[in-house]
Motif scaffolding. Sequence first.
Motif, PDB file in Angstrom:
ATOM      1  N   HIS A  23       0.800  -1.221   0.000  1.00  0.00           N
ATOM      2  CA  HIS A  23       0.000   0.000   0.000  1.00  0.00           C
ATOM      3  C   HIS A  23       0.837   1.277   0.000  1.00  0.00           C
ATOM      4  CE1 HIS A  23      -3.838  -2.078   0.429  1.00  0.00           C
ATOM      5  NE2 HIS A  23      -3.188  -2.938   1.211  1.00  0.00           N
ATOM      6  N   VAL A  24       2.112   1.154   0.325  1.00  0.00           N
ATOM      7  CA  VAL A  24       3.026   2.310   0.265  1.00  0.00           C
ATOM      8  C   VAL A  24       4.256   1.863  -0.534  1.00  0.00           C
ATOM      9  CG1 VAL A  24       4.135   4.134   1.635  1.00  0.00           C
ATOM     10  CG2 VAL A  24       2.225   2.870   2.612  1.00  0.00           C
ATOM     11  N   PRO A  25       4.086   1.662  -1.849  1.00  0.00           N
ATOM     12  CA  PRO A  25       5.161   1.060  -2.646  1.00  0.00           C
ATOM     13  C   PRO A  25       6.312   2.002  -2.973  1.00  0.00           C
ATOM     14  CG  PRO A  25       3.292   1.604  -4.040  1.00  0.00           C
ATOM     15  CD  PRO A  25       2.868   1.896  -2.635  1.00  0.00           C
ATOM     16  N   GLY A  26       6.061   3.314  -2.926  1.00  0.00           N
ATOM     17  CA  GLY A  26       7.119   4.250  -3.281  1.00  0.00           C
ATOM     18  C   GLY A  26       7.915   4.719  -2.084  1.00  0.00           C
ATOM     19  N   LYS A  27       8.641   5.801  -2.269  1.00  0.00           N
ATOM     20  CA  LYS A  27       9.434   6.365  -1.175  1.00  0.00           C
ATOM     21  C   LYS A  27       8.537   7.146  -0.222  1.00  0.00           C
ATOM     22  CE  LYS A  27      13.761   6.854  -3.771  1.00  0.00           C
ATOM     23  NZ  LYS A  27      14.835   7.799  -4.208  1.00  0.00           N
ATOM     24  N   ILE A  28       8.983   7.278   1.013  1.00  0.00           N
ATOM     25  CA  ILE A  28       8.343   8.172   1.966  1.00  0.00           C
ATOM     26  C   ILE A  28       9.412   9.109   2.515  1.00  0.00           C
ATOM     27  CG2 ILE A  28       6.599   6.446   2.591  1.00  0.00           C
ATOM     28  CD1 ILE A  28       8.103   6.147   5.292  1.00  0.00           C
ATOM     29  N   THR A  29       8.947  10.249   3.016  1.00  0.00           N
ATOM     30  CA  THR A  29       9.886  11.234   3.564  1.00  0.00           C
ATOM     31  C   THR A  29      10.071  11.068   5.057  1.00  0.00           C
ATOM     32  OG1 THR A  29       9.260  12.822   1.854  1.00  0.00           O
ATOM     33  CG2 THR A  29      10.350  13.709   3.824  1.00  0.00           C
ATOM     34  N   ARG A  30       8.985  10.749   5.740  1.00  0.00           N
ATOM     35  CA  ARG A  30       9.036  10.750   7.205  1.00  0.00           C
ATOM     36  C   ARG A  30       8.157   9.642   7.764  1.00  0.00           C
ATOM     37  NH1 ARG A  30       7.389  14.544  11.535  1.00  0.00           N
ATOM     38  NH2 ARG A  30       9.201  14.774  12.902  1.00  0.00           N
ATOM     39  N   GLY A  31       8.700   8.852   8.703  1.00  0.00           N
ATOM     40  CA  GLY A  31       7.944   7.756   9.290  1.00  0.00           C
ATOM     41  C   GLY A  31       8.098   7.704  10.796  1.00  0.00           C
ATOM     42  N   LEU A  32       7.103   7.109  11.441  1.00  0.00           N
ATOM     43  CA  LEU A  32       7.104   6.912  12.895  1.00  0.00           C
ATOM     44  C   LEU A  32       6.749   5.469  13.183  1.00  0.00           C
ATOM     45  CD1 LEU A  32       6.832   7.787  15.958  1.00  0.00           C
ATOM     46  CD2 LEU A  32       4.455   8.400  15.413  1.00  0.00           C
ATOM     47  N   GLU A  33       7.556   4.814  14.005  1.00  0.00           N
ATOM     48  CA  GLU A  33       7.183   3.491  14.502  1.00  0.00           C
ATOM     49  C   GLU A  33       6.923   3.583  15.996  1.00  0.00           C
ATOM     50  OE1 GLU A  33       8.495  -1.167  15.069  1.00  0.00           O
ATOM     51  OE2 GLU A  33       9.991   0.259  14.282  1.00  0.00           O
ATOM     52  N   VAL A  34       5.775   3.087  16.414  1.00  0.00           N
ATOM     53  CA  VAL A  34       5.364   3.078  17.815  1.00  0.00           C
ATOM     54  C   VAL A  34       5.528   1.662  18.358  1.00  0.00           C
ATOM     55  CG1 VAL A  34       3.413   3.355  19.387  1.00  0.00           C
ATOM     56  CG2 VAL A  34       3.749   4.969  17.503  1.00  0.00           C
ATOM     57  N   GLY A  35       6.347   1.521  19.406  1.00  0.00           N
ATOM     58  CA  GLY A  35       6.547   0.204  20.017  1.00  0.00           C
ATOM     59  C   GLY A  35       7.537  -0.641  19.246  1.00  0.00           C
ATOM     60  N   THR A  36       8.772  -0.183  19.156  1.00  0.00           N
ATOM     61  CA  THR A  36       9.781  -0.894  18.347  1.00  0.00           C
ATOM     62  C   THR A  36      10.138  -2.262  18.908  1.00  0.00           C
ATOM     63  OG1 THR A  36      11.598   0.106  19.582  1.00  0.00           O
ATOM     64  CG2 THR A  36      10.830   1.265  17.601  1.00  0.00           C
ATOM     65  N   GLY A  37      10.076  -2.400  20.239  1.00  0.00           N
ATOM     66  CA  GLY A  37      10.548  -3.652  20.833  1.00  0.00           C
ATOM     67  C   GLY A  37      11.990  -3.891  20.451  1.00  0.00           C
ATOM     68  N   THR A  38      12.295  -5.119  20.040  1.00  0.00           N
ATOM     69  CA  THR A  38      13.669  -5.461  19.682  1.00  0.00           C
ATOM     70  C   THR A  38      13.968  -5.245  18.207  1.00  0.00           C
ATOM     71  OG1 THR A  38      13.017  -7.782  19.396  1.00  0.00           O
ATOM     72  CG2 THR A  38      13.884  -7.136  21.554  1.00  0.00           C
ATOM     73  N   GLY A  39      12.996  -4.692  17.464  1.00  0.00           N
ATOM     74  CA  GLY A  39      13.291  -4.279  16.095  1.00  0.00           C
ATOM     75  C   GLY A  39      12.782  -5.183  14.997  1.00  0.00           C
ATOM     76  N   PHE A  40      11.855  -6.089  15.310  1.00  0.00           N
ATOM     77  CA  PHE A  40      11.322  -6.976  14.267  1.00  0.00           C
ATOM     78  C   PHE A  40      10.771  -6.179  13.078  1.00  0.00           C
ATOM     79  CE2 PHE A  40      10.160 -10.562  17.467  1.00  0.00           C
ATOM     80  CZ  PHE A  40      11.463 -11.021  17.435  1.00  0.00           C
ATOM     81  N   LEU A  41       9.946  -5.181  13.369  1.00  0.00           N
ATOM     82  CA  LEU A  41       9.380  -4.364  12.295  1.00  0.00           C
ATOM     83  C   LEU A  41      10.345  -3.256  11.895  1.00  0.00           C
ATOM     84  CD1 LEU A  41       6.962  -3.727  10.463  1.00  0.00           C
ATOM     85  CD2 LEU A  41       6.014  -2.332  12.316  1.00  0.00           C
ATOM     86  N   THR A  42      11.091  -2.742  12.849  1.00  0.00           N
ATOM     87  CA  THR A  42      12.005  -1.623  12.588  1.00  0.00           C
ATOM     88  C   THR A  42      12.953  -1.925  11.432  1.00  0.00           C
ATOM     89  OG1 THR A  42      11.983  -1.223  14.979  1.00  0.00           O
ATOM     90  CG2 THR A  42      13.596  -0.004  13.670  1.00  0.00           C
ATOM     91  N   ARG A  43      13.597  -3.058  11.486  1.00  0.00           N
ATOM     92  CA  ARG A  43      14.595  -3.353  10.450  1.00  0.00           C
ATOM     93  C   ARG A  43      13.952  -3.500   9.081  1.00  0.00           C
ATOM     94  NH1 ARG A  43      15.090  -8.851   9.187  1.00  0.00           N
ATOM     95  NH2 ARG A  43      14.245 -10.349  10.688  1.00  0.00           N
ATOM     96  N   ARG A  44      12.717  -3.995   9.053  1.00  0.00           N
ATOM     97  CA  ARG A  44      12.031  -4.140   7.765  1.00  0.00           C
ATOM     98  C   ARG A  44      11.617  -2.777   7.207  1.00  0.00           C
ATOM     99  NH1 ARG A  44      11.189  -8.740  10.778  1.00  0.00           N
ATOM    100  NH2 ARG A  44      11.352 -10.695   9.602  1.00  0.00           N
TER     101      ARG A  44
END
Length: 252
Positions: A39-60
């Motif tokens: 749903h967001v196939p292109g580039k983005i300028t600014r993102g926020l991740e809430v609840g990173t934990g150990t980075g499972f989603l962060t690294r992706r």
Amino acid sequence: MSDKDLLKNRFAANLRSYNSLAVVQERICEELAELIGTHVPGKITRGLEVGTGTGFLTRRLLERYPDAEWTLNDLVEASECFLQPYVGGRKTQCYWGDAESLPAFGRPFDLIATASTVQWFDNLPAFLNRTQEMLAAGGRLALSTFGPDNFEEIRATTGDGLVYYTSAELAGLLKQAGLTIEEQKEYARRLEFGSPTDVLRHIKATGVNAIRKTRWTPRRLTDFETLYRSRFSTSSGTVTLTYHPILIVARK
């Protein structure tokens, strides 16, 4: 000690075991990242991740949008050491603390993502309203949480557990917040363990136990084992534990 303080202490105490044993949560992050990419196939300028934990989603997220400026949040500041391998050379800033009290950060985000976090929130409708305000026009909120069947075995055996929203209720909250759902999915996944005590060890090691303080006396543990086995044993002699993930991508 408040519920949030207790939650913070339990997650902080189990970060290392979480990283190796939270197989369901890691798979959820893989699936959520795939939905985000669709749903967001292109580039983005600014993102926020809430609840990173150990980075499972962060690294992706950092792999998919390497040029974006990222704000990373978690309740547990000790999470930072687990994120270090992924953030090197990236434009990132960290905000440690309760996500329900996040500042506005000054500029809108193209993407706000959160995995297996919002089920702990005291006021999810208020959080969704705030995220809508923090999104740029056309920005996306991508989240995963859990539905009412999550840990149904624990709730049936002990009467304890979190209160979860249904998919329909979550859809209603997002609509009320001014967000349009682009994709929503849910499923059940059952893990098998050798004993009910192994289930408790798994829940403790992944930090996702109910936040009430439970005193496990020998008598209570024996009763728990007996009742759990009588209700949730498989033909092979194992016992089950159910996860009920819900994944959503919504657009402002």
